[in-house]
Design a protein around this motif. Structure first.
Motif, mmCIF file in Angstrom:
data_model
loop_
_atom_site.group_PDB
_atom_site.id
_atom_site.type_symbol
_atom_site.label_atom_id
_atom_site.label_comp_id
_atom_site.label_asym_id
_atom_site.label_seq_id
_atom_site.Cartn_x
_atom_site.Cartn_y
_atom_site.Cartn_z
ATOM 1 N N ARG A 21 -26.119 -68.689 24.674
ATOM 2 C CA ARG A 21 -24.865 -68.120 25.182
ATOM 3 C C ARG A 21 -23.714 -68.213 24.183
ATOM 4 O O ARG A 21 -22.870 -67.334 24.128
ATOM 5 C CB ARG A 21 -24.451 -68.799 26.488
ATOM 6 N N PHE A 22 -23.658 -69.307 23.416
ATOM 7 C CA PHE A 22 -22.494 -69.552 22.570
ATOM 8 C C PHE A 22 -22.788 -69.414 21.086
ATOM 9 O O PHE A 22 -21.878 -69.516 20.266
ATOM 10 C CB PHE A 22 -21.911 -70.936 22.865
ATOM 11 N N GLY A 23 -24.052 -69.228 20.730
ATOM 12 C CA GLY A 23 -24.406 -69.038 19.329
ATOM 13 C C GLY A 23 -24.220 -70.280 18.476
ATOM 14 O O GLY A 23 -23.991 -70.175 17.276
ATOM 15 N N ILE A 24 -24.313 -71.454 19.097
ATOM 16 C CA ILE A 24 -24.178 -72.688 18.330
ATOM 17 C C ILE A 24 -25.566 -73.179 17.941
ATOM 18 O O ILE A 24 -26.579 -72.719 18.465
ATOM 19 C CB ILE A 24 -23.410 -73.771 19.121
ATOM 20 N N SER A 25 -25.613 -74.124 17.027
ATOM 21 C CA SER A 25 -26.901 -74.670 16.607
ATOM 22 C C SER A 25 -27.452 -75.592 17.699
ATOM 23 O O SER A 25 -26.706 -76.121 18.532
ATOM 24 C CB SER A 25 -26.752 -75.453 15.305
ATOM 25 N N ARG A 26 -28.737 -75.785 17.657
ATOM 26 C CA ARG A 26 -29.368 -76.711 18.601
ATOM 27 C C ARG A 26 -28.816 -78.122 18.385
ATOM 28 O O ARG A 26 -28.575 -78.851 19.354
ATOM 29 C CB ARG A 26 -30.881 -76.698 18.410
ATOM 30 N N SER A 27 -28.582 -78.491 17.139
ATOM 31 C CA SER A 27 -28.030 -79.817 16.839
ATOM 32 C C SER A 27 -26.667 -80.005 17.492
ATOM 33 O O SER A 27 -26.383 -81.063 18.046
ATOM 34 C CB SER A 27 -27.902 -80.029 15.331
ATOM 35 N N GLU A 28 -25.831 -78.977 17.415
ATOM 36 C CA GLU A 28 -24.515 -79.075 18.053
ATOM 37 C C GLU A 28 -24.658 -79.174 19.567
ATOM 38 O O GLU A 28 -23.956 -79.958 20.215
ATOM 39 C CB GLU A 28 -23.633 -77.882 17.699
ATOM 40 N N ALA A 29 -25.541 -78.394 20.149
ATOM 41 C CA ALA A 29 -25.751 -78.440 21.594
ATOM 42 C C ALA A 29 -26.186 -79.842 22.028
ATOM 43 O O ALA A 29 -25.653 -80.399 22.998
ATOM 44 C CB ALA A 29 -26.781 -77.395 22.014
ATOM 45 N N VAL A 30 -27.128 -80.418 21.306
ATOM 46 C CA VAL A 30 -27.611 -81.762 21.633
ATOM 47 C C VAL A 30 -26.489 -82.781 21.445
ATOM 48 O O VAL A 30 -26.322 -83.697 22.264
ATOM 49 C CB VAL A 30 -28.858 -82.116 20.793
ATOM 50 N N ALA A 31 -25.682 -82.640 20.395
ATOM 51 C CA ALA A 31 -24.562 -83.567 20.171
ATOM 52 C C ALA A 31 -23.553 -83.484 21.315
ATOM 53 O O ALA A 31 -23.036 -84.514 21.771
ATOM 54 C CB ALA A 31 -23.884 -83.271 18.836
ATOM 55 N N ARG A 32 -23.283 -82.281 21.809
ATOM 56 C CA ARG A 32 -22.355 -82.129 22.940
ATOM 57 C C ARG A 32 -22.922 -82.804 24.195
ATOM 58 O O ARG A 32 -22.183 -83.470 24.928
ATOM 59 C CB ARG A 32 -22.072 -80.655 23.211
ATOM 60 N N ILE A 33 -24.193 -82.627 24.433
ATOM 61 C CA ILE A 33 -24.831 -83.274 25.588
ATOM 62 C C ILE A 33 -24.803 -84.791 25.422
ATOM 63 O O ILE A 33 -24.433 -85.519 26.354
ATOM 64 C CB ILE A 33 -26.270 -82.761 25.754
ATOM 65 N N ASN A 34 -25.190 -85.274 24.245
ATOM 66 C CA ASN A 34 -25.203 -86.715 24.001
ATOM 67 C C ASN A 34 -23.825 -87.324 24.199
ATOM 68 O O ASN A 34 -23.694 -88.400 24.794
ATOM 69 C CB ASN A 34 -25.700 -87.018 22.589
ATOM 70 N N GLU A 35 -22.795 -86.648 23.694
ATOM 71 C CA GLU A 35 -21.440 -87.177 23.808
ATOM 72 C C GLU A 35 -21.024 -87.304 25.273
ATOM 73 O O GLU A 35 -20.453 -88.306 25.689
ATOM 74 C CB GLU A 35 -20.463 -86.281 23.054
ATOM 75 N N ARG A 36 -21.300 -86.274 26.055
ATOM 76 C CA ARG A 36 -20.862 -86.260 27.457
ATOM 77 C C ARG A 36 -21.660 -87.222 28.330
ATOM 78 O O ARG A 36 -21.113 -87.869 29.211
ATOM 79 C CB ARG A 36 -20.975 -84.847 28.012
ATOM 80 N N TYR A 37 -22.958 -87.307 28.113
ATOM 81 C CA TYR A 37 -23.820 -88.049 29.041
ATOM 82 C C TYR A 37 -24.345 -89.365 28.476
ATOM 83 O O TYR A 37 -25.207 -89.996 29.084
ATOM 84 C CB TYR A 37 -24.990 -87.167 29.476
#
Length: 104
Positions: A21-37
């Motif tokens: 949906r946002f065109g970000i890297s998988r690494s960034e997506a995982v980092a966002r999830i890790n940070e929040r949860y």
């Protein structure tokens, strides 16, 4: 956070939604999830959060709510009155932070 296989798959689906949906890297997506949860206590699948589709959580990880306090849900009908161009993107977790070193 430690997840059993069902919830790990659910979080992978959230990451997949963010990438597509946002065109970000998988690494960034995982980092966002890790940070929040990072410190969240997540129950085995189906945790209460599974009552929402992964795209619902993806939007909350990527965007701040709009001026009316709304976030897109991933449902085209519900989201039709949201101005996506006005949504502010949350900052990417800082490079070198624990969010980037944790793995999915």
């Amino acid at each position: 956070m430690r997840l059993e296989e069902g919830m790990l798959a659910y979080f992978r689906d959230i990451a997949d939604e963010m990438v597509s949906r946002f065109g970000i890297s998988r690494s960034e997506a995982v980092a966002r999830i890790n940070e929040r949860y990072e410190n969240a206590e997540i129950s085995p699948y189906p945790d209460l959060m599974c009552h929402e589709f992964p795209e619902y959580w993806a939007y909350g990880l990527y965007y701040y709510p709009d001026a009316a306090g709304r976030l897109p849900s991933g449902d085209e009908d519900e989201d039709e009155d949201i101005d996506f161009s006005a949504l502010k993107v949350r900052p990417v977790p800082a490079p070198g932070s624990p969010a980037w070193t944790l793995r999915e």
